[in-house]
Design a protein around this motif. Structure first.
Motif, PDB file in Angstrom:
ATOM      1  N   VAL A  31      35.501 -19.642  35.226  1.00  0.00           N
ATOM      2  CA  VAL A  31      34.896 -18.795  36.267  1.00  0.00           C
ATOM      3  C   VAL A  31      35.935 -18.602  37.358  1.00  0.00           C
ATOM      4  N   PRO A  47      27.005 -17.669  40.228  1.00  0.00           N
ATOM      5  CA  PRO A  47      26.186 -18.432  39.281  1.00  0.00           C
ATOM      6  C   PRO A  47      25.189 -17.552  38.537  1.00  0.00           C
ATOM      7  N   ILE A  52      31.727 -25.289  32.389  1.00  0.00           N
ATOM      8  CA  ILE A  52      32.529 -24.271  33.074  1.00  0.00           C
ATOM      9  C   ILE A  52      33.838 -24.870  33.566  1.00  0.00           C
ATOM     10  N   VAL A  62      36.358 -24.205  36.566  1.00  0.00           N
ATOM     11  CA  VAL A  62      36.456 -23.503  37.842  1.00  0.00           C
ATOM     12  C   VAL A  62      37.928 -23.202  38.114  1.00  0.00           C
ATOM     13  N   LYS A  85      38.166 -21.073  45.219  1.00  0.00           N
ATOM     14  CA  LYS A  85      37.788 -22.330  44.575  1.00  0.00           C
ATOM     15  C   LYS A  85      37.259 -23.325  45.615  1.00  0.00           C
ATOM     16  N   THR A 125      33.788 -22.540  46.655  1.00  0.00           N
ATOM     17  CA  THR A 125      32.691 -22.495  45.672  1.00  0.00           C
ATOM     18  C   THR A 125      32.545 -23.745  44.799  1.00  0.00           C
ATOM     19  N   THR A 165      29.133 -25.323  44.766  1.00  0.00           N
ATOM     20  CA  THR A 165      28.149 -24.439  44.118  1.00  0.00           C
ATOM     21  C   THR A 165      28.235 -24.544  42.603  1.00  0.00           C
ATOM     22  N   TRP A 166      29.458 -24.544  42.080  1.00  0.00           N
ATOM     23  CA  TRP A 166      29.614 -24.594  40.621  1.00  0.00           C
ATOM     24  C   TRP A 166      29.235 -25.966  40.058  1.00  0.00           C
ATOM     25  N   PHE A 224      25.564 -25.923  39.947  1.00  0.00           N
ATOM     26  CA  PHE A 224      25.158 -25.024  38.852  1.00  0.00           C
ATOM     27  C   PHE A 224      25.222 -25.768  37.508  1.00  0.00           C
ATOM     28  N   CYS A 249      31.356 -29.726  34.357  1.00  0.00           N
ATOM     29  CA  CYS A 249      32.059 -28.936  35.372  1.00  0.00           C
ATOM     30  C   CYS A 249      33.475 -29.476  35.556  1.00  0.00           C
TER      31      CYS A 249
END
Lengths: 192, 224
Positions: free
Chosen positions: B120, B126, B140, B142, B149, B152, B155-156, B159, B167
């Motif tokens: 991502v 998301p 994911i 990142v 980066k 976020t 947030t990731w 998610f 992650c």
């Protein structure tokens, strides 16, 4: 309480006992399946599995299968370091676990493959587990290896932090005539 | 369950650095660019012990050289290393924004029996990722610009946690960024500076080791 229901392949060893603790801590409906496939330590492992399930108050299913004798023989030989590969073992164990899970109403089968297994055991790699999972979904069951990115040392660290009791675990491929761990095999060599 | 964040370092054949990485329990990030340098077939430490590793797609290396993504080299690496990799990062377009997703998704079927991470980057949300994330993808990666980066990462991580996904945060090379990843609950991170500048190793290692020794407060992760 989570909405997940898990059938754990419980050998009575450290990794599978860790999964039992993990599933209970996460609040999943949990049961275990012990399989005697002719391994030398079957008796000690089954006793360990029975102790662990009694301690956690979970149901323990038991089954036995017969693998090709020549595939088991190396495990009955002299103890010593090195991988003891039983071809297709996990395929057979997962298949039997999926049968129990689908019949008894469990949506997930957990197997205790760890990152330490990846180089020596083809049936502990992600691709193998993903393939088994794809097949098992035909029966509404997922196959998961929740420890597959973690090393035994990570598990030991987590046990220290969580206070989980792992004394019931029995991890040895070749116990001596008194049923005690050999201290030499790959399994005994792992930290605990 | 709150696991420690796993650290991956760029491949190095420098004995001192490789020994250090092994001693600290870190893992390698290999990519098609290392195809000629990693021998024997699987990455090993100098003492012969096989290492754990994840497989990058090589897009970053191509981007730095001003070249297009090399799909053939990526496939060769997958054939050689994919079966034992912790993760394989799906191909992406560096600085490609949301159009990168199309390239990533075009490889999903081919790699459906390997553990893959979806990159991502800038512009993705998301909601956008959730709408097209295939079931066979395990997590994911990142990436994206440093600024994006840093904004976020939490947030990731959130998610991924809510969906029982992995992650991983790419190219994390300072202590403050490691702290951000660890405190956000990233499952794993990678950095190259640990191998390129071995002098940084003690600093980076301190960041991770002291995390376990209460220097960083890590809030409990919710059940997944």
């Amino acid at each position: 309480m989570s909405s997940r229901s898990v059938l754990i392949l419980l050998s009575g060893g450290y990794d599978s006992l860790f999964m039992l603790n993990m599933s209970k801590a996460d609040g999943h409906a949990t049961a275990c399946l012990f399989i005697d496939y002719g391994q030398q330590a079957a008796q000690q492992e089954q006793q360990a599995a029975e102790r662990a399930c009694a301690d956690h108050g979970v149901a323990l299913y038991s089954a036995s299968i017969t693998l090709a004798e020549s595939s088991i023989t190396p495990m009955n030989g002299p103890s010593g370091a090195g991988p003891r590969v039983v071809p297709g073992r996990n395929l057979a164990l997962i298949g039997l676990a999926v049968n129990h899970a689908a019949s008894e109403g469990y949506k997930e089968v957990w197997i205790g493959a760890t990152a330490d297994d990846v180089h020596d055991y083809a049936d502990c790699r992600s691709g193998f587990i993903m393939g088994a999972d794809a097949a098992a979904r035909a029966y509404g069951v997922q196959v998961c290896a929740p420890l597959i990115r973690r090393r035994r040392s990570d598990l030991v660290e987590m046990v220290k932090r969580s206070g989980w009791v792992m004394s019931a675990a029995f991890s040895c491929y070749s116990p001596d005539e008194n049923g005690k761990p050999c201290g030499d095999c790959n399994s005994c060599a792992q930290p605990a | 369950m709150e696991w420690d964040t796993i650290l991956y370092c760029g491949w190095t054949s420098t004995r001192r650095n490789a020994n250090d990485i092994q001693r600290r329990g870190w893992r390698f990030l290999v990519s098609p660019a290392y195809e000629r340098f990693v021998a024997p077939p699987y990455p090993e430490f100098p003492n012969g012990e096989k290492s754990l590793y994840m497989l990058d797609n090589g897009a970053w290396t191509s981007f730095k050289k001003g070249l297009p993504f090399d799909g053939d080299a990526f496939r060769r690496s997958v054939d050689r290393w994919g079966d034992r990799a912790d993760w394989v990062i799906l191909p992406d377009i560096v600085a490609g924004g949301v159009s990168s997703m199309d390239l990533s998704l075009s490889y999903v079927d081919e790699l459906r029996y390997l553990p893959t991470l979806l990159p991502v980057q800038d512009g993705m949300t998301p909601e956008f990722v959730a709408a097209s994330l295939p079931k066979s993808v395990g997590g994911i990666f990142v990436g994206g610009s440093t600024e994006w980066k840093l904004k976020t990462i939490p947030t990731w991580c959130d998610f991924a946690r809510k969906r029982n996904l992995w992650c991983h945060v790419g190219r994390v090379n300072t202590l403050n960024r490691i702290k951000l990843c660890v405190n956000s609950g990233a499952d794993s991170i990678d950095g190259t500076s640990a191998t390129i500048y071995s002098v940084k190793n003690p600093v980076l290692a301190a960041g991770l080791n002291t995390k376990q020794a209460q220097l960083f407060y890590v809030p409990p992760r919710s059940d997944i």
